[in-house]
Design an enzyme around this catalytic site. Sequence first.
Site, PDB file in Angstrom:
ATOM      1  NE  ARG A 162      41.343  41.817  36.296  1.00 34.19           N
ATOM      2  CZ  ARG A 162      41.237  42.762  37.093  1.00 34.19           C
ATOM      3  NH1 ARG A 162      42.173  43.492  37.590  1.00 34.19           N
ATOM      4  NH2 ARG A 162      39.955  43.430  37.317  1.00 34.19           N
ATOM      5  NE  ARG A 208      40.851  45.766  34.042  1.00 28.88           N
ATOM      6  CZ  ARG A 208      42.001  46.070  34.645  1.00 28.88           C
ATOM      7  NH1 ARG A 208      43.337  45.437  34.325  1.00 28.88           N
ATOM      8  NH2 ARG A 208      42.087  46.633  35.997  1.00 28.88           N
ATOM      9  NE  ARG A 256      29.992  44.414  33.903  1.00 25.57           N
ATOM     10  CZ  ARG A 256      29.267  45.456  34.479  1.00 25.57           C
ATOM     11  NH1 ARG A 256      28.157  45.314  34.310  1.00 25.57           N
ATOM     12  NH2 ARG A 256      29.992  46.231  35.188  1.00 25.57           N
ATOM     13  CG  ASP A 273      37.009  40.852  41.807  1.00 26.01           C
ATOM     14  OD1 ASP A 273      37.220  41.471  40.573  1.00 26.01           O
ATOM     15  OD2 ASP A 273      37.319  41.240  43.007  1.00 26.01           O
ATOM     16  CE1 TYR A 291      40.162  46.917  46.424  1.00 33.13           C
ATOM     17  CE2 TYR A 291      41.685  45.091  46.542  1.00 33.13           C
ATOM     18  CZ  TYR A 291      40.927  46.029  45.950  1.00 33.13           C
ATOM     19  OH  TYR A 291      41.621  46.526  44.558  1.00 33.13           O
TER      20      TYR A 291
HETATM   21  O1  CP3 Z   1      41.910  37.801  34.912  1.00 31.01           O
HETATM   22  C1  CP3 Z   1      40.662  37.741  34.561  1.00 31.01           C
HETATM   23  O2  CP3 Z   1      40.364  38.251  33.648  1.00 31.01           O
HETATM   24  C2  CP3 Z   1      39.950  37.023  35.524  1.00 31.01           C
HETATM   25  C3  CP3 Z   1      38.932  37.584  36.054  1.00 31.01           C
HETATM   26  C4  CP3 Z   1      39.502  38.724  37.341  1.00 31.01           C
HETATM   27  C5  CP3 Z   1      38.533  39.807  37.714  1.00 31.01           C
HETATM   28  N1  CP3 Z   1      39.228  40.327  38.589  1.00 31.01           N
HETATM   29  C6  CP3 Z   1      37.309  40.383  36.808  1.00 31.01           C
HETATM   30  C7  CP3 Z   1      37.002  41.827  36.996  1.00 31.01           C
HETATM   31  C8  CP3 Z   1      40.434  38.571  38.119  1.00 31.01           C
HETATM   32  C9  CP3 Z   1      41.671  37.617  38.082  1.00 31.01           C
HETATM   33  C10 CP3 Z   1      40.237  39.498  38.957  1.00 31.01           C
HETATM   34  C11 CP3 Z   1      41.342  39.930  40.068  1.00 31.01           C
HETATM   35  C12 CP3 Z   1      41.347  41.116  40.808  1.00 31.01           C
HETATM   36  N2  CP3 Z   1      40.193  41.778  41.266  1.00 31.01           N
HETATM   37  C13 CP3 Z   1      42.526  41.558  41.497  1.00 31.01           C
HETATM   38  C14 CP3 Z   1      43.744  41.138  41.457  1.00 31.01           C
HETATM   39  C15 CP3 Z   1      44.809  41.302  39.942  1.00 31.01           C
HETATM   40  C16 CP3 Z   1      44.836  42.781  39.658  1.00 31.01           C
HETATM   41  O3  CP3 Z   1      44.688  43.322  38.851  1.00 31.01           O
HETATM   42  O4  CP3 Z   1      45.787  43.265  40.557  1.00 31.01           O
HETATM   43  C17 CP3 Z   1      41.969  42.956  42.227  1.00 31.01           C
HETATM   44  C18 CP3 Z   1      42.848  44.061  42.953  1.00 31.01           C
HETATM   45  C19 CP3 Z   1      40.575  42.994  41.856  1.00 31.01           C
HETATM   46  C20 CP3 Z   1      39.653  44.015  42.576  1.00 31.01           C
HETATM   47  C21 CP3 Z   1      38.893  44.712  41.549  1.00 31.01           C
HETATM   48  N3  CP3 Z   1      37.840  44.294  40.790  1.00 31.01           N
HETATM   49  C22 CP3 Z   1      39.072  45.990  40.991  1.00 31.01           C
HETATM   50  C23 CP3 Z   1      40.124  47.094  41.497  1.00 31.01           C
HETATM   51  C24 CP3 Z   1      38.187  46.373  39.914  1.00 31.01           C
HETATM   52  C25 CP3 Z   1      37.807  47.521  39.156  1.00 31.01           C
HETATM   53  C26 CP3 Z   1      38.632  47.870  38.066  1.00 31.01           C
HETATM   54  C27 CP3 Z   1      39.306  46.621  37.454  1.00 31.01           C
HETATM   55  O5  CP3 Z   1      38.586  46.361  36.280  1.00 31.01           O
HETATM   56  O6  CP3 Z   1      40.115  46.055  37.697  1.00 31.01           O
HETATM   57  C28 CP3 Z   1      37.520  45.027  39.834  1.00 31.01           C
HETATM   58  C29 CP3 Z   1      36.395  44.726  38.832  1.00 31.01           C
HETATM   59  C30 CP3 Z   1      36.387  43.751  37.792  1.00 31.01           C
HETATM   60  N4  CP3 Z   1      37.031  42.547  38.080  1.00 31.01           N
HETATM   61  C31 CP3 Z   1      36.190  43.715  36.532  1.00 31.01           C
HETATM   62  C32 CP3 Z   1      36.583  42.547  35.817  1.00 31.01           C
HETATM   63  C33 CP3 Z   1      36.465  42.018  34.486  1.00 31.01           C
HETATM   64  C34 CP3 Z   1      35.479  45.031  35.763  1.00 31.01           C
HETATM   65  C35 CP3 Z   1      34.218  45.373  36.060  1.00 31.01           C
HETATM   66  C36 CP3 Z   1      33.208  45.371  35.066  1.00 31.01           C
HETATM   67  O7  CP3 Z   1      33.113  44.410  33.965  1.00 31.01           O
HETATM   68  O8  CP3 Z   1      32.405  46.156  35.311  1.00 31.01           O
END
Ligand code: CP3
Length: 341
Positions: A26, A30, A39, A76, A152
């Site tokens: 991540r 973030r 964003r 994602d 999910y």
């Molecule tokens: O690793 C990276 O930085 C690459 C991008 C990436 C995102 N999501 C971007 C994202 C990756 C590899 C993921 C994987 C992901 N997404 C997982 C598996 C990894 C883990 O952490 O367990 C899961 C469970 C998700 C589902 C998901 N997407 C959730 C629960 C959320 C909300 C909160 C959060 O940040 O985790 C997201 C949104 C998301 N995906 C964001 C980002 C940068 C934040 C959204 C925003 O910018 O508003």
Amino acid sequence: MSLKNDLLLRAAKGESTERTPVWLMRQAGRILPEYRAVRGKLSGFKELVETPEFAAEVTIQPVDILDVDAAIIFSDILVIPEAMGLAYEMVEKKGPHFPKTVTSSNDIDSLKVADPSELNYVYEAIKLTKSELDRRVPLIGFAGAPWTIFSYMIEGGGSKTFSKARGMLYTNPSDAHRLLDMITDTTIGYLKNQIAAGADLIQVFDSWAGVLPPNHYSEFSLKYISKICDAIDEVPITVFAKGAWFALEEMNDLSCNTVGLDWNMNPNKAKEVLKSKTLQGNLDPCALYGSFSEIEEETKRMLSQFENHSHIANLGHGVYPDTDPEKVKCFINSVREFSSR
Ligand code: CP3
């Protein structure tokens, strides 16, 4: 075309390296103000994911700013259910939400194994990122593990208990397998296309591995991860199964190169069980709330636990959103400094 920094790929293959490679789960998004600036110009998360130019830009930010040894494509895991016919929304400050969930056999009938071309925007983002990275570091492609995606699709979002998804494994195992098979086939086509577009390594995220009892984990998760690993032989593959400490023995049988460990897992035990796998991890993300000197000490301690074993340094899960990027840099620099022989 060879990479200028191929530490990650060499470590994944079990080859010796001058120092331990490091990246953060991540890392894109973030934590970086530079991410939030991009964003903030857009309508939302999905526009960022679906526009290759923006996705490439935020993918490369951590390479420029944090000096990590790999990029991970900005996307994602939830693009898979969407391509299968179940759209997601990303709710500000809350996370993913599925307006429609899978509640019956009919709902599964209405879904499809997606044609990989549904996710062309991801492959375009990978191609653009590869070209803009100019061979500096490898690019990691990824997907969610079928069990995590299934959760999910059944729950409609995050959950404390996952009682709907877990419950279905008891009440309707055959439909559960039917849906897991569809997710797996979609994921294999998707990952093959990520590789064709230029992904140098693949990581499978099983974020909700830890909610299953061991027998269900074998039957409803590892079985499908194993199918994915068997289908991908073009590039190294990493399996990160959060909370699956109880399944390390079985994970040794996966045809993957690297196993990701979370911070609950014991590196010594993992080294013993996973003798021929590279290990990735596993600093507690909360360690980055400590002072700079505490982060150095914790990183040193973590590195020493993986001594004499092929290792990729990382956190035990994604970096938390309120982490100071300077603390992240401290972690990365500590790995560089203390692991070089
Ligand atoms: O690793 C990276 O930085 C690459 C991008 C990436 C995102 N999501 C971007 C994202 C990756 C590899 C993921 C994987 C992901 N997404 C997982 C598996 C990894 C883990 O952490 O367990 C899961 C469970 C998700 C589902 C998901 N997407 C959730 C629960 C959320 C909300 C909160 C959060 O940040 O985790 C997201 C949104 C998301 N995906 C964001 C980002 C940068 C934040 C959204 C925003 O910018 O508003």
